[in-house]
Design a protein around this motif. Sequence first.
Motif, PDB file in Angstrom:
ATOM      1  N   TYR A  89      45.642  41.858  42.844  1.00 53.86           N
ATOM      2  CA  TYR A  89      45.164  42.213  41.523  1.00 53.86           C
ATOM      3  C   TYR A  89      45.494  43.668  41.472  1.00 53.86           C
ATOM      4  CZ  TYR A  89      42.676  37.812  41.032  1.00 53.86           C
ATOM      5  OH  TYR A  89      42.313  36.370  40.896  1.00 53.86           O
ATOM      6  N   GLN A 140      41.872  50.103  32.108  1.00 48.95           N
ATOM      7  CA  GLN A 140      42.205  48.903  31.768  1.00 48.95           C
ATOM      8  C   GLN A 140      41.599  47.898  32.553  1.00 48.95           C
ATOM      9  OE1 GLN A 140      46.444  48.355  30.961  1.00 48.95           O
ATOM     10  NE2 GLN A 140      46.532  50.655  30.296  1.00 48.95           N
ATOM     11  N   LYS A 141      42.028  46.507  32.042  1.00 47.57           N
ATOM     12  CA  LYS A 141      41.501  45.364  32.854  1.00 47.57           C
ATOM     13  C   LYS A 141      41.987  45.161  34.184  1.00 47.57           C
ATOM     14  CE  LYS A 141      40.655  42.592  28.577  1.00 47.57           C
ATOM     15  NZ  LYS A 141      40.805  41.211  28.155  1.00 47.57           N
ATOM     16  N   VAL A 142      41.253  44.562  35.206  1.00 49.79           N
ATOM     17  CA  VAL A 142      41.883  43.875  36.349  1.00 49.79           C
ATOM     18  C   VAL A 142      42.886  43.051  36.082  1.00 49.79           C
ATOM     19  CG1 VAL A 142      41.457  43.003  38.665  1.00 49.79           C
ATOM     20  CG2 VAL A 142      39.707  44.545  37.838  1.00 49.79           C
ATOM     21  N   GLN A 188      36.353  34.080  45.219  1.00 50.06           N
ATOM     22  CA  GLN A 188      37.405  35.198  45.531  1.00 50.06           C
ATOM     23  C   GLN A 188      36.449  36.313  46.289  1.00 50.06           C
ATOM     24  OE1 GLN A 188      40.718  35.803  43.195  1.00 50.06           O
ATOM     25  NE2 GLN A 188      40.734  33.697  42.392  1.00 50.06           N
ATOM     26  N   SER A 192      42.333  34.913  27.018  1.00 51.07           N
ATOM     27  CA  SER A 192      41.577  35.929  27.186  1.00 51.07           C
ATOM     28  C   SER A 192      40.242  36.107  27.329  1.00 51.07           C
ATOM     29  CB  SER A 192      42.219  37.334  25.965  1.00 51.07           C
ATOM     30  OG  SER A 192      41.577  36.768  24.909  1.00 51.07           O
ATOM     31  N   VAL A 193      39.631  37.217  28.007  1.00 50.72           N
ATOM     32  CA  VAL A 193      38.356  37.470  28.255  1.00 50.72           C
ATOM     33  C   VAL A 193      38.105  38.708  27.791  1.00 50.72           C
ATOM     34  CG1 VAL A 193      36.593  37.599  29.826  1.00 50.72           C
ATOM     35  CG2 VAL A 193      38.663  36.141  30.429  1.00 50.72           C
ATOM     36  N   SER A 194      36.881  38.833  26.695  1.00 47.19           N
ATOM     37  CA  SER A 194      36.481  40.227  26.263  1.00 47.19           C
ATOM     38  C   SER A 194      35.014  40.550  26.374  1.00 47.19           C
ATOM     39  CB  SER A 194      36.731  40.089  24.808  1.00 47.19           C
ATOM     40  OG  SER A 194      36.146  39.261  23.965  1.00 47.19           O
ATOM     41  N   PHE A 223      31.909  42.778  35.822  1.00 48.71           N
ATOM     42  CA  PHE A 223      33.096  42.100  35.245  1.00 48.71           C
ATOM     43  C   PHE A 223      32.626  40.432  34.981  1.00 48.71           C
ATOM     44  CE2 PHE A 223      35.885  45.742  35.762  1.00 48.71           C
ATOM     45  CZ  PHE A 223      35.556  46.639  36.817  1.00 48.71           C
ATOM     46  N   THR A 283      38.330  31.444  35.268  1.00 50.86           N
ATOM     47  CA  THR A 283      39.621  30.613  35.643  1.00 50.86           C
ATOM     48  C   THR A 283      39.786  29.813  34.289  1.00 50.86           C
ATOM     49  OG1 THR A 283      38.593  29.124  37.103  1.00 50.86           O
ATOM     50  CG2 THR A 283      39.607  31.349  37.976  1.00 50.86           C
ATOM     51  N   LEU A 292      42.082  34.692  38.549  1.00 58.32           N
ATOM     52  CA  LEU A 292      41.069  35.212  37.702  1.00 58.32           C
ATOM     53  C   LEU A 292      41.548  35.953  36.527  1.00 58.32           C
ATOM     54  CD1 LEU A 292      38.599  36.288  40.621  1.00 58.32           C
ATOM     55  CD2 LEU A 292      38.069  34.444  38.833  1.00 58.32           C
ATOM     56  N   PHE A 351      40.223  38.834  34.104  1.00 55.81           N
ATOM     57  CA  PHE A 351      38.897  39.601  33.803  1.00 55.81           C
ATOM     58  C   PHE A 351      38.679  40.160  32.548  1.00 55.81           C
ATOM     59  CE2 PHE A 351      37.547  40.374  38.126  1.00 55.81           C
ATOM     60  CZ  PHE A 351      38.344  39.863  38.868  1.00 55.81           C
ATOM     61  N   GLY A 352      37.731  40.347  31.899  1.00 55.51           N
ATOM     62  CA  GLY A 352      37.335  41.367  31.009  1.00 55.51           C
ATOM     63  C   GLY A 352      37.458  42.632  31.336  1.00 55.51           C
ATOM     64  N   LYS A 353      37.039  43.690  30.567  1.00 57.60           N
ATOM     65  CA  LYS A 353      37.446  44.987  30.763  1.00 57.60           C
ATOM     66  C   LYS A 353      36.268  45.814  31.317  1.00 57.60           C
ATOM     67  CE  LYS A 353      39.752  48.849  28.501  1.00 57.60           C
ATOM     68  NZ  LYS A 353      40.164  49.397  27.342  1.00 57.60           N
TER      69      LYS A 353
END
Lengths: 115, 113
Positions: A35, A41-43, A104, B3-5, B90, B94, B101, B103-105
């Motif tokens: 990743y 920014q996001k991962v 993970q 998306s994830v927020s 975070f 999935t 994964l 992720f959100g920000k």
Amino acid sequence: EPEVTQTPSHQVTQMGQEVILRCVPISNHLYFYWYRQILGQKVEFLVSFYNNEISEKSEIFDDQFSVERPDGSNFTLKIRSTKLEDSAMYFCASRRNRDISYEQYFGPGTRLTVT
Amino acid sequence: AQSVSQHNHHVILSEAASLELGCNYSYGGTVNLFWYVQYPGQHLQLLLKYFSGDPLVKGIKGFEAEFIKSKFSFNLRKPSVQWSDTAEYFCAVTFYGNNRLAFGKGNQVVVIP
């Protein structure tokens, strides 16, 4: 407790150079991931690797990127010709098996700075 | 698109205050939900996860999260925070058929002693 390790912790390189980021996943894990997180920014998912081949990759993972498990312990991410926009924190992760109910485990990351 | 927020990216609160961090996702199918935490100078580690069953899940260090399917949400809570909860949190998801994964920000949480 076993941990995912990554080297180096910080890598500075010039644009156009090749870099190899190294990871040692947890020893009995079979699924491996990369990743990245660009600052602010996001991962973002790059790639997953299982049974010596890529099992899934994102649109970010273009021909400039490659992964390899050269021996029984290391898992590497190569960027052939780095760009400024490749500057990010790169995280390696591993999972015990295909069952997604297993978590993970993440390494501490490598901060890549492209100048 | 899936998306994830996460909102309120920076949260500052005093010790003993309650914490709630929101997480929403956009996807109508089956999801698996996670909260990860990153303490200063450390790697991402799992706080809790939801796959099925009781939508209220309990994790480590007194954290819990509730999956509300109708709201596409998986909010994280802790009734009384400590200074040691200062970290970045975070939410990750999935989506069915993927093992990556998303992720959100992240929420940067600072707890003032």
